[in-house]
Design a protein around this motif. Structure first.
Motif, PDB file in Angstrom:
ATOM      1  N   LEU A 134      -3.719  -3.501  -4.040  1.00  0.00           N
ATOM      2  CA  LEU A 134      -2.317  -3.763  -3.695  1.00  0.00           C
ATOM      3  C   LEU A 134      -2.147  -3.809  -2.178  1.00  0.00           C
ATOM      4  CD1 LEU A 134       0.694  -4.053  -4.329  1.00  0.00           C
ATOM      5  CD2 LEU A 134       0.828  -1.569  -4.547  1.00  0.00           C
ATOM      6  N   VAL A 188      -0.863  -7.049  -0.046  1.00  0.00           N
ATOM      7  CA  VAL A 188       0.308  -6.959   0.836  1.00  0.00           C
ATOM      8  C   VAL A 188      -0.087  -7.333   2.272  1.00  0.00           C
ATOM      9  CG1 VAL A 188       1.963  -5.353   1.887  1.00  0.00           C
ATOM     10  CG2 VAL A 188       1.477  -5.237  -0.573  1.00  0.00           C
ATOM     11  N   LEU A 218       7.280 -13.210  -9.160  1.00  0.00           N
ATOM     12  CA  LEU A 218       7.376 -13.250 -10.625  1.00  0.00           C
ATOM     13  C   LEU A 218       8.825 -13.354 -11.062  1.00  0.00           C
ATOM     14  CD1 LEU A 218       5.034 -10.600 -12.277  1.00  0.00           C
ATOM     15  CD2 LEU A 218       4.792 -13.072 -12.236  1.00  0.00           C
ATOM     16  N   TYR A 219       9.698 -12.740 -10.249  1.00  0.00           N
ATOM     17  CA  TYR A 219      11.125 -12.689 -10.574  1.00  0.00           C
ATOM     18  C   TYR A 219      11.886 -13.030  -9.292  1.00  0.00           C
ATOM     19  CZ  TYR A 219      15.605 -10.586 -11.987  1.00  0.00           C
ATOM     20  OH  TYR A 219      16.930 -10.362 -12.275  1.00  0.00           O
ATOM     21  N   PRO A 233      14.991 -13.253  -8.047  1.00  0.00           N
ATOM     22  CA  PRO A 233      15.989 -12.419  -7.355  1.00  0.00           C
ATOM     23  C   PRO A 233      15.378 -11.219  -6.619  1.00  0.00           C
ATOM     24  CG  PRO A 233      16.774 -13.000  -9.530  1.00  0.00           C
ATOM     25  CD  PRO A 233      15.356 -13.473  -9.455  1.00  0.00           C
ATOM     26  N   ALA A 234      14.230 -10.721  -7.086  1.00  0.00           N
ATOM     27  CA  ALA A 234      13.599  -9.583  -6.405  1.00  0.00           C
ATOM     28  C   ALA A 234      12.612 -10.044  -5.348  1.00  0.00           C
ATOM     29  CB  ALA A 234      12.907  -8.676  -7.413  1.00  0.00           C
ATOM     30  N   GLY A 235      12.241 -11.321  -5.345  1.00  0.00           N
ATOM     31  CA  GLY A 235      11.390 -11.867  -4.305  1.00  0.00           C
ATOM     32  C   GLY A 235       9.903 -11.592  -4.482  1.00  0.00           C
ATOM     33  N   GLY A 236       9.174 -11.775  -3.379  1.00  0.00           N
ATOM     34  CA  GLY A 236       7.714 -11.735  -3.405  1.00  0.00           C
ATOM     35  C   GLY A 236       7.109 -10.404  -3.810  1.00  0.00           C
ATOM     36  N   VAL A 237       7.871  -9.305  -3.667  1.00  0.00           N
ATOM     37  CA  VAL A 237       7.333  -7.994  -4.025  1.00  0.00           C
ATOM     38  C   VAL A 237       6.887  -7.968  -5.490  1.00  0.00           C
ATOM     39  CG1 VAL A 237       9.595  -6.998  -4.624  1.00  0.00           C
ATOM     40  CG2 VAL A 237       7.742  -5.510  -3.927  1.00  0.00           C
ATOM     41  N   THR A 238       7.562  -8.745  -6.335  1.00  0.00           N
ATOM     42  CA  THR A 238       7.199  -8.732  -7.759  1.00  0.00           C
ATOM     43  C   THR A 238       5.818  -9.345  -7.979  1.00  0.00           C
ATOM     44  OG1 THR A 238       8.430 -10.794  -8.056  1.00  0.00           O
ATOM     45  CG2 THR A 238       9.570  -8.752  -8.599  1.00  0.00           C
ATOM     46  N   ARG A 288       3.370  -9.551  -5.611  1.00  0.00           N
ATOM     47  CA  ARG A 288       2.360  -8.707  -4.943  1.00  0.00           C
ATOM     48  C   ARG A 288       2.035  -7.481  -5.791  1.00  0.00           C
ATOM     49  NH1 ARG A 288       5.835 -10.084  -0.641  1.00  0.00           N
ATOM     50  NH2 ARG A 288       6.842  -8.034  -0.596  1.00  0.00           N
ATOM     51  N   THR A 289       3.064  -6.825  -6.304  1.00  0.00           N
ATOM     52  CA  THR A 289       2.812  -5.609  -7.087  1.00  0.00           C
ATOM     53  C   THR A 289       2.173  -5.952  -8.439  1.00  0.00           C
ATOM     54  OG1 THR A 289       5.123  -5.683  -7.825  1.00  0.00           O
ATOM     55  CG2 THR A 289       4.599  -4.205  -6.004  1.00  0.00           C
ATOM     56  N   GLY A 293      -1.423  -6.263  -7.798  1.00  0.00           N
ATOM     57  CA  GLY A 293      -2.020  -4.925  -7.675  1.00  0.00           C
ATOM     58  C   GLY A 293      -2.236  -4.278  -9.030  1.00  0.00           C
ATOM     59  N   VAL A 294      -1.269  -4.444  -9.929  1.00  0.00           N
ATOM     60  CA  VAL A 294      -1.383  -3.851 -11.272  1.00  0.00           C
ATOM     61  C   VAL A 294      -2.523  -4.511 -12.054  1.00  0.00           C
ATOM     62  CG1 VAL A 294      -0.198  -3.663 -13.496  1.00  0.00           C
ATOM     63  CG2 VAL A 294       0.998  -3.040 -11.404  1.00  0.00           C
ATOM     64  N   TRP A 348      -5.764  -3.123 -10.746  1.00  0.00           N
ATOM     65  CA  TRP A 348      -5.906  -1.737 -11.230  1.00  0.00           C
ATOM     66  C   TRP A 348      -6.367  -1.699 -12.688  1.00  0.00           C
ATOM     67  CZ3 TRP A 348      -1.268   0.583 -13.946  1.00  0.00           C
ATOM     68  CH2 TRP A 348      -1.529   1.866 -14.404  1.00  0.00           C
ATOM     69  N   TYR A 355      12.987  -4.325 -10.020  1.00  0.00           N
ATOM     70  CA  TYR A 355      13.564  -5.446 -10.765  1.00  0.00           C
ATOM     71  C   TYR A 355      15.080  -5.358 -10.960  1.00  0.00           C
ATOM     72  CZ  TYR A 355       8.923  -7.221 -11.745  1.00  0.00           C
ATOM     73  OH  TYR A 355       7.664  -7.747 -11.606  1.00  0.00           O
ATOM     74  N   PHE A 390      16.617  -3.645  -6.476  1.00  0.00           N
ATOM     75  CA  PHE A 390      16.231  -4.407  -5.281  1.00  0.00           C
ATOM     76  C   PHE A 390      16.952  -5.760  -5.145  1.00  0.00           C
ATOM     77  CE2 PHE A 390      12.850  -6.620  -2.646  1.00  0.00           C
ATOM     78  CZ  PHE A 390      13.152  -5.927  -1.478  1.00  0.00           C
ATOM     79  N   PRO A 391      17.137  -6.532  -6.239  1.00  0.00           N
ATOM     80  CA  PRO A 391      17.814  -7.835  -6.082  1.00  0.00           C
ATOM     81  C   PRO A 391      19.187  -7.760  -5.406  1.00  0.00           C
ATOM     82  CG  PRO A 391      16.688  -7.782  -8.173  1.00  0.00           C
ATOM     83  CD  PRO A 391      16.583  -6.388  -7.607  1.00  0.00           C
ATOM     84  N   ARG A 425      18.808  -7.078  -1.609  1.00  0.00           N
ATOM     85  CA  ARG A 425      18.318  -8.133  -0.724  1.00  0.00           C
ATOM     86  C   ARG A 425      19.135  -9.424  -0.829  1.00  0.00           C
ATOM     87  NH1 ARG A 425      14.905 -11.986  -3.138  1.00  0.00           N
ATOM     88  NH2 ARG A 425      13.644 -12.250  -1.265  1.00  0.00           N
ATOM     89  N   MET A 468       0.462   4.335 -10.412  1.00  0.00           N
ATOM     90  CA  MET A 468      -0.934   4.233 -10.875  1.00  0.00           C
ATOM     91  C   MET A 468      -1.553   5.628 -10.967  1.00  0.00           C
ATOM     92  SD  MET A 468      -2.316   1.039  -8.601  1.00  0.00           S
ATOM     93  CE  MET A 468      -1.373  -0.475  -8.431  1.00  0.00           C
TER      94      MET A 468
END
Lengths: 109, 180
Positions: free
Chosen positions: A31, A35, A48-49, A51-56, A58-59, A62-63, A66, B75, B78-79, B82, B126
């Motif tokens: 992860l 990042v 992935l989603y 409205p939440a942006g790129g963090v979805t 990236r994480t 990472g998952v 893992w 999910y 955060f939306p 931002r 994790m």
């Protein structure tokens, strides 16, 4: 004493526990690297989603790292005993992963 | 005039921060305390079996709560944090990220605190999962086997430190620019 780390049936092995902890370390480092490289502009992980942006994205990457590491390590180590040094390595990887998610580190490069 | 005590977004933020996040920290701390004070260094009897069963479920609950905080935070909370304000809007109260970055004195709360908070809790999740797996697989050995006990304690302590750090940063962000 065991051959190649494999324990006789019924014995307590630490392999499954070490696989769980090392895979968490690999996931943390994975992860962190995703990042870090994303912030350096080496590549961009799609969201992935929206409205939440790129963090979805990236994480999620990472998952996936893992869980893949855990599946491989668990299948190989679950009936074995491994050196406790593996656990130290796990904590080191977690620390590296955490450091790579710190914005001041991104700005060093 | 009907003024709601809490808005929908502020309730979601409380469920994320106080419910899942705060609950996760409490259960992590309780599990850590039990792991350290109840370890038996080899001794195993019915009492240890019962304690380890309760402790096992406590660690699983901690992992569930940490994952709840992480997924809910990313999910759901955060939306709106931002969201981009409409062009020309001067009152940025409803747009926390823009409100923070509009002032040089609070910009760090987004560029450092929130940027860190986006990722570090996933590492805590994790680790919480690894601890829950160890607790379920090794059962009473999390109390009776010194090496397994120490490993589980170290994993949970690291998880707790990361979760507490993220929670502290979240508190700072929510203090200055709450979701309303």
């Amino acid at each position: 004493m065991t051959m190649a780390g494999r324990e006789p049936e019924g014995a307590v092995t630490n392999g499954a526990a070490l696989a769980a902890s090392l895979s968490a370390g690999i996931g943390a480092l994975g992860l962190g690297l995703v990042v870090f490289l994303n912030e350096l502009g080496v590549f961009e992980v799609p969201a992935l989603y929206g409205p939440a942006g790129g963090v979805t994205g990236r994480t999620a990457a990472g998952v996936v790292i893992w869980l893949a590491a855990w599946a491989v390590l668990h299948s190989r180590w679950k009936d074995r005993s491994k050196s406790s040094g593996v656990f130290g390595l796990s904590l080191l990887l977690v620390a590296l992963g955490v450091v790579l998610t710190f914005p001041p580190v991104w700005h060093l490069f | 005039m009907d003024i709601p005590l809490f808005s929908y977004d502020s309730i979601l933020t409380m469920l994320h921060g106080l419910g899942a996040g705060g609950g996760g920290l409490l259960t992590l701390f309780a599990a850590l305390f039990a792991l350290i004070t109840m370890r038996t260094d080899g001794h195993l009897d019915a009492v240890v079996e019962k304690r380890s069963r309760n402790l096992r479920w406590l660690i699983v609950l901690a992992a569930v709560l940490v994952w709840g905080a992480v997924i809910g935070g990313t999910y759901i909370v955060f939306p709106p944090y931002r969201a981009t304000p409409p062009e020309g809007l001067t009152d940025l109260t409803a747009y926390p990220r823009s409100l923070l970055t509009s002032n040089p004195e609070t910009d760090w709360l987004h560029s450092f605190a929130m940027e860190t908070k986006e990722h570090v809790p996933w590492i805590a999740a994790m680790l919480a999962t690894a601890a829950a797996f160890i607790a379920v697989r090794y059962r009473s050995r999390i109390l009776s086997d010194r090496a397994i006990n120490r490993m589980t304690t170290a994993v949970l302590a690291t998880c707790f430190a990361l979760a507490a750090y993220a929670a502290l940063l979240g508190t700072f962000v929510n203090k200055v620019a709450p979701l309303e």
